[in-house]
Design an enzyme around this catalytic site. Structure first.
Site, PDB file in Angstrom:
ATOM      1  N   GLU A  41     -23.769   6.835  19.873  1.00  0.00           N
ATOM      2  CA  GLU A  41     -23.481   6.745  21.361  1.00  0.00           C
ATOM      3  C   GLU A  41     -24.965   5.352  21.935  1.00  0.00           C
ATOM      4  O   GLU A  41     -25.577   5.716  21.864  1.00  0.00           O
ATOM      5  CB  GLU A  41     -23.529   7.595  22.606  1.00  0.00           C
ATOM      6  CG  GLU A  41     -22.037   8.064  22.951  1.00  0.00           C
ATOM      7  CD  GLU A  41     -21.347   7.177  24.241  1.00  0.00           C
ATOM      8  OE1 GLU A  41     -20.142   8.134  23.670  1.00  0.00           O
ATOM      9  OE2 GLU A  41     -21.400   6.270  24.650  1.00  0.00           O
TER      10      GLU A  41
HETATM   11  C1  LIG Z   1     -20.444  13.464  14.512  1.00  0.00           C
HETATM   12  C2  LIG Z   1     -20.072  11.550  15.136  1.00  0.00           C
HETATM   13  C3  LIG Z   1     -19.180  11.479  15.640  1.00  0.00           C
HETATM   14  C4  LIG Z   1     -18.914   9.974  16.106  1.00  0.00           C
HETATM   15  N1  LIG Z   1     -17.996   9.445  16.597  1.00  0.00           N
HETATM   16  C5  LIG Z   1     -18.218   8.103  16.670  1.00  0.00           C
HETATM   17  C6  LIG Z   1     -16.876   7.961  17.581  1.00  0.00           C
HETATM   18  O1  LIG Z   1     -16.254   8.766  18.142  1.00  0.00           O
HETATM   19  N2  LIG Z   1     -17.075   6.419  17.531  1.00  0.00           N
HETATM   20  C7  LIG Z   1     -17.399   5.167  16.871  1.00  0.00           C
HETATM   21  O2  LIG Z   1     -17.710   4.274  16.830  1.00  0.00           O
HETATM   22  N3  LIG Z   1     -18.469   5.445  16.220  1.00  0.00           N
HETATM   23  C8  LIG Z   1     -18.916   7.028  16.346  1.00  0.00           C
HETATM   24  N4  LIG Z   1     -19.969   7.595  15.484  1.00  0.00           N
HETATM   25  C9  LIG Z   1     -20.772   6.220  14.734  1.00  0.00           C
HETATM   26  C10 LIG Z   1     -22.377   6.596  15.706  1.00  0.00           C
HETATM   27  O3  LIG Z   1     -22.240   6.080  16.545  1.00  0.00           O
HETATM   28  C11 LIG Z   1     -23.519   5.959  14.739  1.00  0.00           C
HETATM   29  O4  LIG Z   1     -23.069   6.569  12.863  1.00  0.00           O
HETATM   30  C12 LIG Z   1     -24.157   5.641  14.879  1.00  0.00           C
HETATM   31  O5  LIG Z   1     -23.917   4.207  15.757  1.00  0.00           O
HETATM   32  C13 LIG Z   1     -25.396   4.935  13.849  1.00  0.00           C
HETATM   33  O6  LIG Z   1     -24.740   3.586  13.054  1.00  0.00           O
HETATM   34  P1  LIG Z   1     -25.136   4.262  11.340  1.00  0.00           P
HETATM   35  O7  LIG Z   1     -24.343   5.513  11.203  1.00  0.00           O
HETATM   36  O8  LIG Z   1     -24.498   3.364  10.916  1.00  0.00           O
HETATM   37  O9  LIG Z   1     -27.274   4.208  11.312  1.00  0.00           O
HETATM   38  P2  LIG Z   1     -27.810   3.261  10.652  1.00  0.00           P
HETATM   39  O10 LIG Z   1     -27.662   1.804  11.718  1.00  0.00           O
HETATM   40  O11 LIG Z   1     -27.646   2.856   9.471  1.00  0.00           O
HETATM   41  O12 LIG Z   1     -28.984   4.030  11.608  1.00  0.00           O
HETATM   42  C14 LIG Z   1     -29.310   4.472  10.217  1.00  0.00           C
HETATM   43  C15 LIG Z   1     -31.262   5.088  10.906  1.00  0.00           C
HETATM   44  O13 LIG Z   1     -32.033   2.429  11.111  1.00  0.00           O
HETATM   45  C16 LIG Z   1     -32.650   3.110  12.318  1.00  0.00           C
HETATM   46  N5  LIG Z   1     -32.300   1.317  13.220  1.00  0.00           N
HETATM   47  C17 LIG Z   1     -31.037   1.001  12.451  1.00  0.00           C
HETATM   48  N6  LIG Z   1     -30.833  -0.307  13.009  1.00  0.00           N
HETATM   49  C18 LIG Z   1     -32.801  -0.386  13.917  1.00  0.00           C
HETATM   50  C19 LIG Z   1     -33.182  -1.511  13.960  1.00  0.00           C
HETATM   51  N7  LIG Z   1     -32.236  -2.836  14.614  1.00  0.00           N
HETATM   52  N8  LIG Z   1     -34.627  -0.982  14.753  1.00  0.00           N
HETATM   53  C20 LIG Z   1     -34.961   0.081  14.195  1.00  0.00           C
HETATM   54  N9  LIG Z   1     -34.476   1.578  13.930  1.00  0.00           N
HETATM   55  C21 LIG Z   1     -33.428   0.817  13.527  1.00  0.00           C
HETATM   56  C22 LIG Z   1     -31.294   4.000  13.360  1.00  0.00           C
HETATM   57  O14 LIG Z   1     -31.446   4.148  14.468  1.00  0.00           O
HETATM   58  C23 LIG Z   1     -30.649   5.607  12.278  1.00  0.00           C
HETATM   59  O15 LIG Z   1     -32.026   6.059  12.090  1.00  0.00           O
HETATM   60  C24 LIG Z   1     -20.468   8.818  15.576  1.00  0.00           C
HETATM   61  C25 LIG Z   1     -20.988   9.872  14.313  1.00  0.00           C
HETATM   62  C26 LIG Z   1     -21.056  10.810  14.395  1.00  0.00           C
HETATM   63  C27 LIG Z   1     -22.009  11.071  13.229  1.00  0.00           C
END
Ligand SMILES: Cc1cc2nc3c(=O)[nH]c(=O)nc-3n(C[C@H](O)[C@H](O)[C@H](O)COP(=O)(O)OP(=O)(O)OC[C@H]3O[C@@H](n4cnc5c(N)ncnc54)[C@H](O)[C@@H]3O)c2cc1C
Length: 550
Positions: free
Chosen positions: A405
């Site tokens: 989220e």
């Molecule tokens: C168990 C689980 C359930 C989930 N359920 C859903 C779901 O139902 N529907 C759905 O759509 N998604 C879902 N997600 C996805 C979740 O919302 C994403 O994992 C989350 O938004 C982060 O995206 P990412 O994993 O690609 O990390 P990334 O965006 O690659 O981020 C990696 C790191 O970089 C940091 N970062 C990224 N951009 C910036 C910035 N501009 N400035 C500073 N730091 C930054 C982040 O905070 C993080 O620490 C789920 C994830 C998990 C693990």
């Protein structure tokens, strides 16, 4: 049912920076019917969910679906969905309380939270009447689960950069969707998905996709470190053909659906975090009472008592912020007037108004949970590091809440940036602070904006100060109201408010000093710190019933 909201005038977003609250929603305002429903939700979680956690984590065939169906039969699946479409039509505050009570286990909490929240809310807020008629009743009944599919392998935090594509078929009757959605909670069991894709590669748009639509499939489960009972899998759209009528809201306006759904979802997530934090306090207090070392119960040691006091104070603060926020959101939705036209647009504005508070609450509550589960392990000593006690599962399950989220980094950056760009910051800097944390926020924010040296590190620090300000004001206001109404737990509330104010003063001073050092501003003045003696009273109250007492 009544939430007993006593706000005399409708609050506006970020108003907490301008003045002390006049009357804010608290859990103590709920009437007997709401309390009964919340109690039934807790009994359901304790009686039906907690005894089968190992089987849930093994994803035993049919088990999660049957639990969800039972919960829906009791009305828990669509508490705040519109009554004319099969929901209970209750305020968001009631739905939030029910979800909190359903949430001692993270996997079940996530399943219910997604089903009743982001899996339904977009349809309830932005759908046509026909879409609401078609999808909300079966979701409310629990005929199938709802899911929300925004993330992709290469599009997480940068959520609007999705590569999923939508093109109209030559006859204009259907959309063809191509792409892969990743991390989709409930994917294994869901019958409907809110999917986001770009029309002709450009216009970000929301769609309602059914599992049975041709070209839709779900991949194998992810192997996760926790939350093993919750389904997380990819949704594969391989030329998926869905009717044009399943466009949700307007083509090119999907960002409004996505972001405003997430605003509200963040409050539901905070409720899920609080449910788990309550469970962590319960398990920790129970163990502390039973475990003896040096010839005494470890619950007699000052350091153990302080851990319980900090856990409870943080939960009290998160809860106070959460119900204040959802109360404000309910007031905003209550002002939506169909006679003024475009209800979806009015809903959008209502969902957006408290976006800053929603992000602050999400970050604060999930970090309060992180603190609670960490201390739960610590109080259990070596036994906490085994599967013999329930806290290991709590610890694993809690971790993801700071990631989904919107990660806590993204929410921190969003909260301060939105305040700065929507014009609320100048008014906040002109206003007289109402709390010690608020004074430190103003000092640090003035230094950062005057010297024009904002970086992500600075914005995140200011965001933490915003959260501490909101939290401190909310706990004081709640304790005042509980005292004024002679609530039987008002002494506990006052002790939590005092101890939290002490902790918030220390934390805010440290954050403000860091921000000032980063921007080259004058260091802040040390705040007066009171409330340090309240911790023992909080610990005693928690230990007495082996639970968070409210
Ligand atoms: C168990 C689980 C359930 C989930 N359920 C859903 C779901 O139902 N529907 C759905 O759509 N998604 C879902 N997600 C996805 C979740 O919302 C994403 O994992 C989350 O938004 C982060 O995206 P990412 O994993 O690609 O990390 P990334 O965006 O690659 O981020 C990696 C790191 O970089 C940091 N970062 C990224 N951009 C910036 C910035 N501009 N400035 C500073 N730091 C930054 C982040 O905070 C993080 O620490 C789920 C994830 C998990 C693990």
């Amino acid at each position: 049912m009544s939430t007993g909201s006593s706000a005399s005038a409708r609050a506006t977003g970020c108003e907490f920076l301008l003045r002390a609250p006049l009357g804010v929603q608290t859990p103590e305002d709920f009437d007997a019917d709401v309390r009964l429903m919340a109690d039934a939700a807790l009994q359901f979680a304790r009686g039906e969910v907690m005894p089968v956690l190992d089987r849930l984590d093994a994803q035993e065939e049919g088990l999660m679906m049957s639990l969800l169906k039972k919960a829906c039969d009791l009305g828990f699946g669509a508490v705040d969905s519109p009554a004319e479409f099969g929901g209970l039509g209750q305020p968001k505050a009631v739905a939030t309380r029910v979800l909190e009570m359903l949430s001692p286990n993270g996997s079940f909490a996530t399943t219910m939270g997604v089903h009743s929240g982001v899996g339904q809310t977009p349809i309830a807020l932005f759908g046509t009447d026909e879409q609401k008629r078609r999808y909300i009743p079966p979701l409310a009944r629990g005929d199938y689960m709802g899911a929300y599919a925004l993330s992709e392998p290469n599009s997480g935090s940068d959520a609007l950069s999705v590569s999923c594509r939508a093109t109209l078929t030559p006859d204009g009757a259907n959309w063809k969707l191509n792409g892969t959605k990743m991390w989709i909670s409930n994917a294994k069991w869901a019958g409907s998905f809110i999917v986001f894709a770009k029309v002709e590669g450009e216009r970000f748009t929301a769609f309602i996709v059914e599992r049975e639509h041709p070209g839709v499939s779900v991949s194998a489960e992810e192997h996760k470190m926790g939350l093993k009972g919750s389904s997380t899998a990819r949704l594969v759209l391989d030329g998926a053909e869905i009717p044009r009528d399943n466009t949700l809201y307007e083509v090119g306006e999907g960002h409004r659906v996505a972001l405003n759904t997430l605003n509200l979802g963040r409050c539901k997530l905070a409720a899920m975090a609080l449910g788990q934090a309550r469970e962590a306090i319960h398990q920790t207090a129970k163990y502390a009472r039973e475990r003896r070392q040096f010839g005494r119960s470890i619950s007699e040691f000052g350091l153990i008592r302080d851990k319980l006091a900090r856990m409870a104070s943080n939960v009290f603060a998160a809860e106070s912020m959460l119900y204040r926020t959802v109360g404000c959101i309910d007031d905003a939705f209550a002002a939506v007037d169909p006679s003024k036209g475009n209800v979806a647009e009015q809903n959008r504005r209502a969902a957006e108004e408290f976006a800053v508070e929603c992000s602050l609450v999400k970050v604060f509550a999930t970090e309060a949970l992180g603190h609670c589960v960490d201390e739960a392990i610590q109080v259990h000593g070596g036994f906490g590091f085994t599967e013999e006690f329930p806290v290991a599962r709590l610890y694993r399950d809690a971790r993801v809440m700071r990631i989904y989220e919107g990660t806590n980094e993204i929410n921190r950056l969003f909260a301060f940036n939105r305040l700065a760009t929507k014009g609320g910051l100048n008014a906040a800097l002109d206003a007289e602070p109402t709390t010690a944390a608020g004074a430190l926020f103003r000092h640090a924010a003035m230094a950062a904006t005057k010297l024009d040296t904002r970086t992500q590190q600075v914005d995140a620090g200011l965001s933490d100060l915003l959260a501490l300000t909101y939290a401190q004001q909310s706990v004081i206001s709640r304790a005042d109201r509980m005292e004024a109404s002679r609530h039987p737990r008002s002494e506990f509330a006052r002790a939590c408010a005092d101890y939290f104010s002490f902790l918030a003063g220390v934390a805010a001073y440290s954050r403000a000093a860091e921000v000032c050092a980063r921007v080259g501003g004058e260091p802040p003045v040390t705040p007066e710190l009171h409330g340090v003696g309240s911790d023992d009273r909080i610990a005693a109250a928690v230990l007495e019933g082996s639970q968070y007492p409210l």
